[in-house]
Design a protein around this motif. Structure first.
Motif, PDB file in Angstrom:
ATOM      1  N   GLN A  94       0.837  -1.201   0.000  1.00 35.20           N
ATOM      2  CA  GLN A  94       0.000   0.000   0.000  1.00 35.20           C
ATOM      3  C   GLN A  94       0.868   1.246   0.000  1.00 35.20           C
ATOM      4  N   LEU A  95       0.533   2.171  -0.905  1.00 40.03           N
ATOM      5  CA  LEU A  95       1.275   3.418  -1.008  1.00 40.03           C
ATOM      6  C   LEU A  95       0.730   4.440  -0.023  1.00 40.03           C
ATOM      7  N   GLY A 108      -2.875   5.522  -0.276  1.00 40.64           N
ATOM      8  CA  GLY A 108      -3.915   4.541  -0.020  1.00 40.64           C
ATOM      9  C   GLY A 108      -4.096   3.516  -1.116  1.00 40.64           C
ATOM     10  N   SER A 109      -3.494   3.755  -2.286  1.00 39.75           N
ATOM     11  CA  SER A 109      -3.623   2.788  -3.376  1.00 39.75           C
ATOM     12  C   SER A 109      -2.623   1.637  -3.171  1.00 39.75           C
ATOM     13  N   TRP A 110      -2.831   0.591  -3.968  1.00 40.78           N
ATOM     14  CA  TRP A 110      -2.000  -0.607  -3.861  1.00 40.78           C
ATOM     15  C   TRP A 110      -1.272  -0.867  -5.166  1.00 40.78           C
ATOM     16  N   GLN A 117      -3.817  -6.435   7.037  1.00 40.27           N
ATOM     17  CA  GLN A 117      -3.985  -5.221   6.241  1.00 40.27           C
ATOM     18  C   GLN A 117      -4.650  -5.527   4.899  1.00 40.27           C
ATOM     19  N   ARG A 118      -4.196  -6.565   4.234  1.00 41.84           N
ATOM     20  CA  ARG A 118      -4.765  -6.905   2.936  1.00 41.84           C
ATOM     21  C   ARG A 118      -6.217  -7.341   3.052  1.00 41.84           C
ATOM     22  N   SER A 119      -6.560  -8.031   4.161  1.00 44.77           N
ATOM     23  CA  SER A 119      -7.925  -8.548   4.298  1.00 44.77           C
ATOM     24  C   SER A 119      -8.967  -7.442   4.383  1.00 44.77           C
ATOM     25  N   HIS A 120      -8.561  -6.200   4.687  1.00 39.58           N
ATOM     26  CA  HIS A 120      -9.510  -5.097   4.766  1.00 39.58           C
ATOM     27  C   HIS A 120      -9.855  -4.536   3.392  1.00 39.58           C
ATOM     28  N   TYR A 121      -9.099  -4.875   2.376  1.00 39.11           N
ATOM     29  CA  TYR A 121      -9.272  -4.228   1.071  1.00 39.11           C
ATOM     30  C   TYR A 121      -9.757  -5.188  -0.017  1.00 39.11           C
TER      31      TYR A 121
END
Length: 484
Positions: free
Chosen positions: A62-63, A66-68, A92-96
């Motif tokens: 994640q930058l 907020g983007s990935w 962290q990834r599971s939230h997006y």
């Protein structure tokens, strides 16, 4: 989504996913996840068609805005509905994104270069230390048992000869029948150069037969393992754990923009976090593997299935460290708000229970291996252990028991039967077998009749002085009356 084809991202991460774009208009996809996808969709009763497209990049991070990046960027922007990629699930990834449950949870593996072990004691490698100790103990035990058995049976034989033929004959036999060199004979048999024992004791010969069988089996196992150890390179690794990695002067590599890099940067594992200054990120996994082979980095840490694949590729000079790092739950990533999550999770659980996932793993991780070298860290290290050789020691123990029984029978023979057998031999040589047998039978009959008649005469000539009280008191009174 049932009417819209699914866009499925595939990144080259062998053996989970292979993407071959050489000399073809369309990429060729294969691998564990590519085989799993159609079966998974069918089990989940998903009617949508799907299309695969090749992607080059890491899992993503994640930058600041907020983007990935990477695979996470493709999923969060809905460029891909599904990702056939070993995506490590993090909080962290599971939230997006949406994701399936873990299809593989082996943690992170450490890829290191093997080295040849040159040992001056290679001749000891065929057996494990416990097997060597028991072999030497058996050697000493056989020496002692043979010496004792030969001494006991020899003494009984000489005493029997002395009773039958006299002292002079015993002295001649003692000079001719010297004690054998049990130590030399036993050791020579152990090295495969033994000969027939010179003793006249049957129990010693039985013990030697058991020892010979034992030595033949052990020598065969030793020769086979020694040949393998001398012809096949003994390989080992200098790095087996993070503590070993910390002592190496070279840096180590991890995939760029990956959860592994985050693990070494912000993990609660102090050992992993202390290695952060030595960490180097690689965008290309193949380049990192070549750096390990060239000695530029000490190790390359990635998802366990990925680094395991590199150990199965020629020139077969790489190995895995014994320590598994982190959790590393691998999932199939889905785009945010995907409606397929529940269906795919249920289907994935059903396929796991049915053994389909194990079958796929065997196909792509075991059968596809091109390096059939036995893992030195596995249960068997190529040396004969006691679990493999206990039955051979049992053969020796049974032989020793039989030899002791035979020795007892020999002693009994020399004490009870030797004299009669010698007399029978002399009669047979002088009179012939038939006459000797008749003489033996007649002597036995006369002995029995003589014993019976002797017992009768003894009773008549020497009557029992013991009488009953009624009879014993009257005789002396009658004699006194006659004297008066």
């Amino acid at each position: 989504m049932s009417n819209t084809p699914l866009r499925v991202l595939v990144a080259h991460r062998p053996p989970l996913a292979f993407v071959d774009e050489a000399n073809t208009a369309q990429p060729i996809f294969s691998g564990y996840l590519v085989d799993l996808l159609p079966t998974l969709l069918q089990q989940a009763k998903v009617q949508s068609t799907y299309g695969l497209y090749a992607f080059q990049g890491p899992g993503g991070k994640q930058l600041s805005n907020g983007s990935w990046t990477g695979v996470m960027g493709e999923l969060t922007t809905h460029h891909a509905d599904m990702a056939l990629f070993p995506l490590t699930l993090t909080s962290q990834r599971s939230h997006y994104i949406e994701h399936t449950q873990s299809f593989m949870d082996d943690g992170y593996g450490m890829l290191v270069k093997t080295r040849q072990i040159d040992s001056g004691y290679s001749f000891l490698l065929p057996f494990q230390p416990l097997t060597w100790a028991l072999f030497l103990l058996a050697l000493v035990a056989v020496m002692v048992i043979i010496s004792v058995l030969d001494g006991i049976t020899r003494r009984a034989r000489l005493r029997a000869i002395e009773r039958t033929h006299g002292v002079v004959r015993v002295q001649r036999v003692r000079k001719r029948d010297k004690l054998m060199g049990h130590v030399i004979e036993t050791v020579m048999m152990a090295v495969g150069s033994g000969s027939t024992p010179t003793t006249r004791s049957c129990s010693v010969k039985v013990m030697f037969v058991a020892w010979a069988i034992f030595c033949v089996i052990m020598l065969s196992a030793y020769t086979a393992n020694l040949t393998a150890n001398l012809t096949v390179n003994q390989i080992g690794t200098a790095i087996k754990s993070l503590s070993d990695l910390a002592q190496m002067p070279l840096p180590f590599g991890v995939p760029a923009d990956s959860s592994i890099a985050v693990y070494f940067s912000s993990s609660s594992d102090q050992g992993a976090r202390s290695l952060r200054p030595k960490m180097t990120e690689y965008a290309d996994g193949a380049a990192a593997v070549e750096a390990v082979r060239d000695g530029k980095i000490s190790a390359y840490i990635n998802d366990y299935p990925t680094v395991q694949f590199f150990t199965q590729e020629p020139p077969c000079d790489l190995a895995l460290g014994t320590e598994t790092i982190g959790s590393g739950a691998l999932v199939i990533g889905l785009s945010p708000n995907s409606t397929l999550t529940a269906q795919l999770n249920s289907a994935l659980l059903q396929l796991s229970e049915a053994g389909y996932l194990a079958e796929l793993r065997r196909k792509w991780f075991v059968e596809a291996s091109q390096c059939m070298v036995q893992d030195s860290n596995a249960n068997g290290d190529g040396r004969v252990s006691l679990d493999q050789a206990w039955s051979v020691f049992l053969v020796l123990a049974v032989g020793a028991g039989i030899a002791i029984i035979v020795a007892a029978l020999e002693v009994l023979y020399y004490r009870r039967l030797f004299s009669g057998v010698q007399e029978l031999k002399q009669d047979m040589s002088a009179l012939g077998p038939r006459m000797a047998l008749k003489k033996r039978v007649s002597s036995l009959r006369s002995h029995r009749s003589g014993t019976f008649s002797g017992s009768l005469s003894c009773d008549l000539e020497n009557p029992d002085p013991i009488r009953s009280p009624s009879m014993g008191g009257s005789a002396p009174r009658q004699q006194q009356q006659q004297q008066q």
